[in-house]
Design a protein around this motif. Sequence first.
Motif, PDB file in Angstrom:
ATOM      1  N   ARG A 129     125.877 -43.520  41.942  1.00 33.24           N
ATOM      2  CA  ARG A 129     125.691 -42.841  40.658  1.00 33.24           C
ATOM      3  C   ARG A 129     126.972 -42.190  40.164  1.00 33.24           C
ATOM      4  NH1 ARG A 129     120.950 -42.012  38.388  1.00 33.24           N
ATOM      5  NH2 ARG A 129     121.716 -40.102  37.408  1.00 33.24           N
ATOM      6  N   MET A 130     127.937 -42.014  41.054  1.00 30.74           N
ATOM      7  CA  MET A 130     129.203 -41.423  40.646  1.00 30.74           C
ATOM      8  C   MET A 130     129.986 -42.365  39.729  1.00 30.74           C
ATOM      9  SD  MET A 130     130.344 -39.870  44.333  1.00 30.74           S
ATOM     10  CE  MET A 130     131.973 -39.496  43.711  1.00 30.74           C
ATOM     11  N   PHE A 131     129.690 -43.651  39.768  1.00 28.51           N
ATOM     12  CA  PHE A 131     130.490 -44.631  39.035  1.00 28.51           C
ATOM     13  C   PHE A 131     129.847 -45.054  37.721  1.00 28.51           C
ATOM     14  CE2 PHE A 131     131.365 -45.088  43.549  1.00 28.51           C
ATOM     15  CZ  PHE A 131     132.742 -44.970  43.577  1.00 28.51           C
ATOM     16  N   ALA A 139     111.495 -50.212  47.965  1.00 32.03           N
ATOM     17  CA  ALA A 139     112.750 -49.976  48.666  1.00 32.03           C
ATOM     18  C   ALA A 139     112.725 -48.644  49.414  1.00 32.03           C
ATOM     19  CB  ALA A 139     113.909 -49.996  47.668  1.00 32.03           C
ATOM     20  N   GLY A 140     112.165 -47.615  48.784  1.00 32.08           N
ATOM     21  CA  GLY A 140     112.086 -46.317  49.453  1.00 32.08           C
ATOM     22  C   GLY A 140     111.223 -46.379  50.695  1.00 32.08           C
ATOM     23  N   TYR A 141     110.130 -47.126  50.629  1.00 30.77           N
ATOM     24  CA  TYR A 141     109.269 -47.276  51.811  1.00 30.77           C
ATOM     25  C   TYR A 141     110.018 -47.990  52.926  1.00 30.77           C
ATOM     26  CZ  TYR A 141     105.314 -48.634  54.715  1.00 30.77           C
ATOM     27  OH  TYR A 141     104.455 -48.805  55.772  1.00 30.77           O
ATOM     28  N   ALA A 142     110.791 -49.001  52.589  1.00 33.88           N
ATOM     29  CA  ALA A 142     111.556 -49.723  53.604  1.00 33.88           C
ATOM     30  C   ALA A 142     112.583 -48.810  54.276  1.00 33.88           C
ATOM     31  CB  ALA A 142     112.249 -50.923  52.970  1.00 33.88           C
ATOM     32  N   PHE A 143     113.272 -47.990  53.478  1.00 33.92           N
ATOM     33  CA  PHE A 143     114.264 -47.080  54.048  1.00 33.92           C
ATOM     34  C   PHE A 143     113.603 -45.986  54.886  1.00 33.92           C
ATOM     35  CE2 PHE A 143     117.104 -48.661  50.620  1.00 33.92           C
ATOM     36  CZ  PHE A 143     118.194 -48.974  51.409  1.00 33.92           C
ATOM     37  N   PHE A 198     118.876 -44.050  42.420  1.00 31.64           N
ATOM     38  CA  PHE A 198     118.461 -42.653  42.542  1.00 31.64           C
ATOM     39  C   PHE A 198     116.965 -42.544  42.788  1.00 31.64           C
ATOM     40  CE2 PHE A 198     117.568 -38.378  40.644  1.00 31.64           C
ATOM     41  CZ  PHE A 198     118.274 -37.651  41.591  1.00 31.64           C
ATOM     42  N   ALA A 199     116.175 -43.413  42.127  1.00 30.84           N
ATOM     43  CA  ALA A 199     114.736 -43.398  42.363  1.00 30.84           C
ATOM     44  C   ALA A 199     114.418 -43.762  43.811  1.00 30.84           C
ATOM     45  CB  ALA A 199     114.041 -44.372  41.401  1.00 30.84           C
ATOM     46  N   THR A 200     115.130 -44.731  44.340  1.00 30.86           N
ATOM     47  CA  THR A 200     114.933 -45.123  45.743  1.00 30.86           C
ATOM     48  C   THR A 200     115.244 -43.967  46.680  1.00 30.86           C
ATOM     49  OG1 THR A 200     115.491 -47.425  45.230  1.00 30.86           O
ATOM     50  CG2 THR A 200     115.645 -46.743  47.535  1.00 30.86           C
ATOM     51  N   TRP A 201     116.305 -43.241  46.394  1.00 28.31           N
ATOM     52  CA  TRP A 201     116.699 -42.118  47.245  1.00 28.31           C
ATOM     53  C   TRP A 201     115.655 -41.003  47.212  1.00 28.31           C
ATOM     54  CZ3 TRP A 201     118.100 -36.984  46.243  1.00 28.31           C
ATOM     55  CH2 TRP A 201     118.705 -36.319  47.309  1.00 28.31           C
ATOM     56  N   PRO A 248     119.869 -52.163  60.782  1.00 26.57           N
ATOM     57  CA  PRO A 248     121.267 -51.713  60.879  1.00 26.57           C
ATOM     58  C   PRO A 248     121.808 -51.223  59.539  1.00 26.57           C
ATOM     59  CG  PRO A 248     120.960 -53.811  62.008  1.00 26.57           C
ATOM     60  CD  PRO A 248     119.693 -53.548  61.255  1.00 26.57           C
ATOM     61  N   GLY A 249     122.476 -50.080  59.573  1.00 26.55           N
ATOM     62  CA  GLY A 249     123.105 -49.536  58.376  1.00 26.55           C
ATOM     63  C   GLY A 249     122.147 -48.913  57.394  1.00 26.55           C
ATOM     64  N   ARG A 250     120.929 -48.569  57.837  1.00 29.46           N
ATOM     65  CA  ARG A 250     119.928 -48.040  56.919  1.00 29.46           C
ATOM     66  C   ARG A 250     120.400 -46.758  56.236  1.00 29.46           C
ATOM     67  NH1 ARG A 250     114.489 -45.584  59.355  1.00 29.46           N
ATOM     68  NH2 ARG A 250     116.113 -44.169  60.131  1.00 29.46           N
ATOM     69  N   ASP A 251     120.810 -45.778  57.017  1.00 27.57           N
ATOM     70  CA  ASP A 251     121.231 -44.497  56.438  1.00 27.57           C
ATOM     71  C   ASP A 251     122.503 -44.642  55.620  1.00 27.57           C
ATOM     72  OD1 ASP A 251     119.063 -43.295  57.632  1.00 27.57           O
ATOM     73  OD2 ASP A 251     120.180 -42.701  59.433  1.00 27.57           O
ATOM     74  N   LEU A 252     123.385 -45.535  56.038  1.00 26.69           N
ATOM     75  CA  LEU A 252     124.634 -45.751  55.303  1.00 26.69           C
ATOM     76  C   LEU A 252     124.352 -46.350  53.930  1.00 26.69           C
ATOM     77  CD1 LEU A 252     127.725 -45.646  55.396  1.00 26.69           C
ATOM     78  CD2 LEU A 252     127.694 -47.966  56.348  1.00 26.69           C
ATOM     79  N   ILE A 253     123.452 -47.306  53.889  1.00 26.36           N
ATOM     80  CA  ILE A 253     123.092 -47.925  52.607  1.00 26.36           C
ATOM     81  C   ILE A 253     122.397 -46.915  51.708  1.00 26.36           C
ATOM     82  CG2 ILE A 253     121.722 -49.724  51.504  1.00 26.36           C
ATOM     83  CD1 ILE A 253     122.086 -51.402  54.023  1.00 26.36           C
ATOM     84  N   LEU A 254     121.498 -46.106  52.275  1.00 25.77           N
ATOM     85  CA  LEU A 254     120.778 -45.112  51.479  1.00 25.77           C
ATOM     86  C   LEU A 254     121.740 -44.092  50.887  1.00 25.77           C
ATOM     87  CD1 LEU A 254     117.995 -44.183  50.552  1.00 25.77           C
ATOM     88  CD2 LEU A 254     117.839 -42.781  52.608  1.00 25.77           C
ATOM     89  N   GLY A 255     122.720 -43.666  51.681  1.00 24.99           N
ATOM     90  CA  GLY A 255     123.731 -42.760  51.148  1.00 24.99           C
ATOM     91  C   GLY A 255     124.602 -43.420  50.095  1.00 24.99           C
ATOM     92  N   GLY A 256     124.870 -44.712  50.282  1.00 29.80           N
ATOM     93  CA  GLY A 256     125.649 -45.447  49.290  1.00 29.80           C
ATOM     94  C   GLY A 256     124.944 -45.561  47.952  1.00 29.80           C
ATOM     95  N   LEU A 257     123.615 -45.641  47.998  1.00 25.39           N
ATOM     96  CA  LEU A 257     122.853 -45.689  46.748  1.00 25.39           C
ATOM     97  C   LEU A 257     123.064 -44.428  45.926  1.00 25.39           C
ATOM     98  CD1 LEU A 257     119.452 -47.222  47.931  1.00 25.39           C
ATOM     99  CD2 LEU A 257     121.283 -48.360  46.683  1.00 25.39           C
TER     100      LEU A 257
END
Length: 285
Positions: free
Chosen positions: A123-125, A100-104, A161-164, A110-119
């Motif tokens: 962790r807040m929840f 997943a990290g390689y893909a990002f 978090f690992a993906t990020w 579309p929405g790549r950075d938004l999804i990565l930030g959402g990941l």
Amino acid sequence: MNEQPRTLYWIFLGFVGLVISVYVLFPVFWLFLASFKTQAELAQLPISFWPESPTLEAYKALFSPTHQKGQLLDWPQLIGNSFFIAISSTMIVLIFGTLAGYAFARLNFPGRDLILGGLLISRMFQGAALLLPTYRLMSMMGLQDSLIGLVLLYSAFGLPFATWIIASSLREIPRELEESAMIDGASRLQSMVLVVLPLATPALITAAMWHFVGAWSEFAFASILLESNENKTVTIGLASFVELFTLEFQYVGAAATIVALPIMLVFFFGQRYFTRGLLAGAVKG
């Protein structure tokens, strides 16, 4: 002229850090020393800080099937369960987090950075707010009181978090290295495995260490999902040990030392990779 105030400032910060360290670590160190004492030595007055006659009886009792403490809590089983859960979920997180990290990091969608930030925001929840819905979900799926269920749960929680971390590190690796390998005939998968991932080793180790420590020391979800004694982990065993043997600190100290030992070893051998991995991608060069 400004050197003296700066020196005094760093001396002050060092002193404050030392005081905080002593305040936090002293009870831990005392409990560790208590594991080498006898019950009589712990009860004597005045209290002695260092063991007068160091003994390993508390550790032997935990692993002895003939001793009362070893009969009530099967510590070899607890340790084996914790290692299975922590290592299995770490491998799952590392494999899928790397893909997943390689893909990002390398693919545009579309929405790549938004999804990565959402990941990262996800962790807040985690925490107490998810205990009840997680319990109901695992019960509906038939994964309650199951080591496999806990492996899947920890993997799901650790993957964002690992993906990020991995994606942030891979973005700092020049694309030209990968493109050169592909020009020489390597596939995208080969270039990722043979060229990109070796350069991202600190991030991979950081992600693995972070998840392993979290999975090994997790208590809340394990305590509500695991019911049978043969499936319990070291953190549940330690909590039960404190309830069962509140006054026998030598056994509590021995159990706490056993629980903390893998974490200390992980950070001792991987500290330099851990720091480099967290800083990877934090500064744009």
